[in-house]
Every structure is written in structure tokens, then in C-alpha cells.
Scaffold this active site. Structure first.
Site: not given
Length: 445
Positions: A258, A261
């Protein structure tokens, strides 16, 4: 309610299972037959505490089903949740190919009015694209909504069933009402907003948490130079309600699927509207550099690493998960091998995933337990704060090592444990505990 969840990764699987736990009829869809076969056998493709038990319970109750038949799953549902992956492209931009394909597949399968929810993390404007695709391929009416997830791997079930808040972005009153009812048993903190704001809330939240981590790591680096203790500094900061104590644990930086990205995606979003997001660019730079502090500390302790034997404890990017995506351990171990070190590794859960991720698994010695990973080592590096590591008695550990050198990349050991051992101890942003004697100011535990 009758729900269909498209995608059985972390978000889709956990969300679908937890919605069934709330009494809804849920069908989880995935194109991978092997994954669906595994789930139908009661096997779970990811490690997530509590998930396996909930799957078994709700399958037995007849509320939870797994299938590759998207058409029938869409046609039986009132609400369809898109939870497919949005992996990064080389530019940092989110790859929306799976989102677009899911929208097209839903449209072609529709047999009446549906509420279509995007739970995947997507750039601002993506839900509008989903609506355009569905309009292109379907004659049936529908409502679009963005309901971003805020799950933490390792506590995803707990986070789903006990959320801080639910964000619902839509232009449809019907979607607001039905989605509010769907989540009403979880929390009263339901935020109703427009779709674009809901999409941005997810990115802004993860970017802020990433910033908090990089900030405390920068403070830790300064603490090392001025002789302060970052654990005490963070404690003092955390009592301020405007700051809060969470995500102020200094270490070797964030990883996982998470934060890396999403920070890159938000930088790309900013660039696409000609905004230079300098703060977030610095957050990413700090995080990248922070993991290599482990290498610097090894050089400080051993000099050249050529021919040295280094033990590694922890391969997952965080404890209580088998996820190694963008784990700091990947770059650290690759660098150690490049410098000529022999590397012995152990992780309680993530060994198999790490073998598939690392450049050359044959160059690594894979231990069967934590103590075996330390045998004959010149130094040991703790990279993931699994509780079993800090519970090992350091004097027992020292007896199996060639040199008693411990690089604690997560500040897992207390001052008392270190002071009662023979270890030369290197942490992140804390004083050199092996050289401090104080009977007036207690050290943080």
C-alpha cells in the site's frame, strides 16, 4: 443484502468474509481457478489472523461462496464490490487495467439495477471511468460509489469489523442509504461525500501516515548524532492529541503493497495536474534511504562485509503477515550478497513468499528457526518485529554466534535486555545502550 465481491486478494477476501459475518449473502469471484478451488476446500491463500476461522464459519452457515462464474454472481447481487489489484506501472501511476476489465465484465453480465462499489485504491476520476464503461456495455440502470478500504495487513479482520470510519462517495441517494445500512453495524462514523473526495481521502490518508513514518525516522537519525533517544522523543510527542502516538515507531521504513504504491501514485496524480508534490517526494526518498542504515551499521560494527556471515530475522514487511511486497529485507539482503556476505535468514511465516521474490534464492541459507539463523554469525539483523524474536534470551543467542553483534532495525529489545547481555547493540535513534550507565534517568523500555 446480497453482495458480490470481485477479486479475492487481501481487500476483496477480507471484505467479503467480514460482510458475510455480518449476516449478508456474499459471493467472492476470482478468475484464478486454483485460488477458488483452494478457498472452496477451506484453505486460505494469504496469512491473516482470524480469517480462516471466519471463512469456515460462514461457509458452513451458507452465507459465503466462492466462484469463477462472474455472470451468475453479478446477476444475483444487489451490490457489486470491485476489489481487484491496482499495481504500479513503471511511471508510478496506478495500473487500472483490472478495474476497467471488471467494469466491462460487470456491464456485460448485468440483468437489472445494481449498486457498483469500487473498494480498490484508485486515482481520482476512476469511478467516473467505471461508470462510462458500464454505460457503454449495459442498458440497465446503476449507481456508482467509492468506498475505500483502510485495512492494515496483519489486523485486516479486526480493522474491517472495527473501523475508525467508513467513507462513502456517491452521487446517488439510494447508494448512500443502502451502503450506510450495510456498514451501520460497524461504526456510526460514516462519512458521506462526493466520489472524487472519497478517492482522494484514501490516498491522502496513506500519504500522511507514510509522512509520519519518514518524519520519525529523520528524527531518529538526528537523535543518533546528538545522543537523544527517539523512543523517548516519540513518547513525548505522542501524548499531544494533535500528533498522536501511532506511526511514530522509528525503524527501517515502510513497505508492503500500500504505502509505497500509493505514495508514488499520488505523486503521479499531482504531476498530472502540474503540481510538484515536494513533501511526498521527500517522504519516499527518506524511506528508501532508511532501510540501508542497516548496512551502514554493519559496516560500523564489522568494517568490510566481504566473507562475513550475517543472520537475518524477519522477511515480511511487517509482523502478522506473509506479505513481502516491497519489504526492506529484499534490498538489504540483495545488498549484503553484493558486498560478499553470507546470509542466513528466518521468518515464521514469509519464507516461501520471500524465496519467490528474491533475485537469487540459491545464494541464501534458509534456516528452520530463529536460533538456527543466528548460528555462526558475525552479526544478526532484526528486520521484522515478530514477537518471538524479542522473547529469545540474548545470552542464549550470544552462545551460538561468532560475534555478539545485534542490529535491531525495529527497536524491539528493551534497554534492560541489552544491558543484561554481552551484545554490541545497534538500534535506530537510541543511545548506544552497551556504553550507557545511568542510575538517575531510566531508559525507555
Amino acid at each position: 443484502m446480497k453482495l458480490t465481491v470481485i477479486g479475492t486478494g487481501y481487500v476483496g477476501l477480507v471484505s467479503g468474509v467480514c460482510f458475510s459475518e455480518l449476516g449478508n449473502e456474499v459471493v467472492c469471484v476470482d478468475k484464478l481457478e486454483s485460488k477458488i478451488e483452494m478457498l472452496n476446500k477451506g484453505e486460505v491463500p494469504i496469512y491473516e489472523p482470524g480469517l480462516e476461522e471466519l471463512i469456515a464459519k460462514n461457509k458452513l452457515a451458507g452465507r459465503l461462496h466462492f466462484t469463477t462464474d462472474l455472470t451468475s454472481a453479478v446477476q444475483r447481487a444487489d451490490i457489486i464490490i470491485i476489489a481487484v489489484g491496482t499495481p504500479p506501472l513503471p511511471t508510478g501511476e496506478a495500473n487500472l487495467a483490472y478495474i476497467h476489465q471488471a467494469a466491462e465484465d460487470i456491464a456485460l453480465a448485468m440483468n437489472g439495477y445494481k449498486i457498483i462499489v469500487t473498494k480498490s485504491t484508485v486515482p481520482v476520476g476512476t469511478n467516473e471511468q467505471v461508470g462510462e464503461i458500464i454505460n457503454r456495455y449495459s442498458k440497465f440502470p446503476f449507481a456508482i460509489a467509492s468506498v475505500p478500504e483502510f485495512l492494515r495487513e496483519g489486523s485486516a479482520v479486526q480493522d474491517t469489523l472495527n473501523p475508525d470510519r467508513i467513507v462513502i462517495g456517491s452521487a446517488s441517494r439510494d447508494a448512500y442509504e443502502k451502503l450506510s445500512a450495510l456498514h451501520s453495524d460497524l461504526t456510526s462514523n460514516i462519512i458521506l461525500t462526493d466520489v472524487r473526495s472519497a478517492e482522494m481521502i484514501k490516498y491522502a490518508s496513506n500519504a500522511f501516515l507514510s509522512t509520519k513514518i519518514s518524519f520519525i525516522n529523520e528524527i531518529a537519525n538526528i537523535c543518533e548524532k546528538v545522543g537523544a533517544d527517539v523512543t523517548r522523543v516519540a513518547e513525548g510527542m505522542g501524548y499531544d492529541k494533535r500528533i498522536g502516538a501511532s506511526f511514530l515507531q522509528a525503524g527501517i521504513g515502510y513497505g508492503g503493497s500500500c504505502f509505497p504504491k500509493d505514495t508514488q501514485a499520488l505523486i503521479h496524480i499531482a504531476n498530472s495536474v502540474e503540481y510538484d508534490f515536494k513533501l511526498l517526494q521527500s517522504v519516499v526518498e527518506v524511506n528508501t534511504k532508511q532501510r540501508f542504515n542497516i548496512i551502514d551499521k554493519l559496516h560500523e560494527a564489522l568494517g568490510s562485509l566481504q566473507g562475513s556471515r550475517i543472520g537475518i530475522w524477519g522477511l515480511a514487511f511487517k509482523p502478522n503477515t506473509d506479505d513481502v511486497r516491497d519489504s526492506p529485507a529484499i534490498e538489504i539482503i540483495n545488498k549484503l550478497l553484493e558486498l560478499g556476505a553470507t546470509v542466513q535468514v528466518y521468518d515464521p511465516i514469509a519464507m516461501d513468499n520471500f524465496r519467490r521474490e528474491i533475485t537469487d534464492a540459491s545464494m541464501i541459507q534458509w534456516a528452520e528457526n530463529a536460533m538456527q539463523a543466528a548460528v555462526g554469525c558475525d552479526a544478526l539483523c532484526l528486520l521484522t518485529e515478530w514477537s518471538e524474536f524479542s522473547s529469545i534470551h540474548l545470552n542464549d543467542l550470544a552462545r551460538v554466534m561468532n560475534q555478539s553483534i545485534l542490529i535491531d532495525g525495529r527497536n524491539s529489545y528493551s534497554s534492560e535486555q541489552i544491558m543484561n547481555s554481552t551484545f554490541e547493540y545497534y538500534s535506530v535513534g537510541r543511545p548506544n545502550l552497551t556504553k550507557i550507565v545511568s542510575d538517575t534517568v531510566p531508559l525507555a523500555n
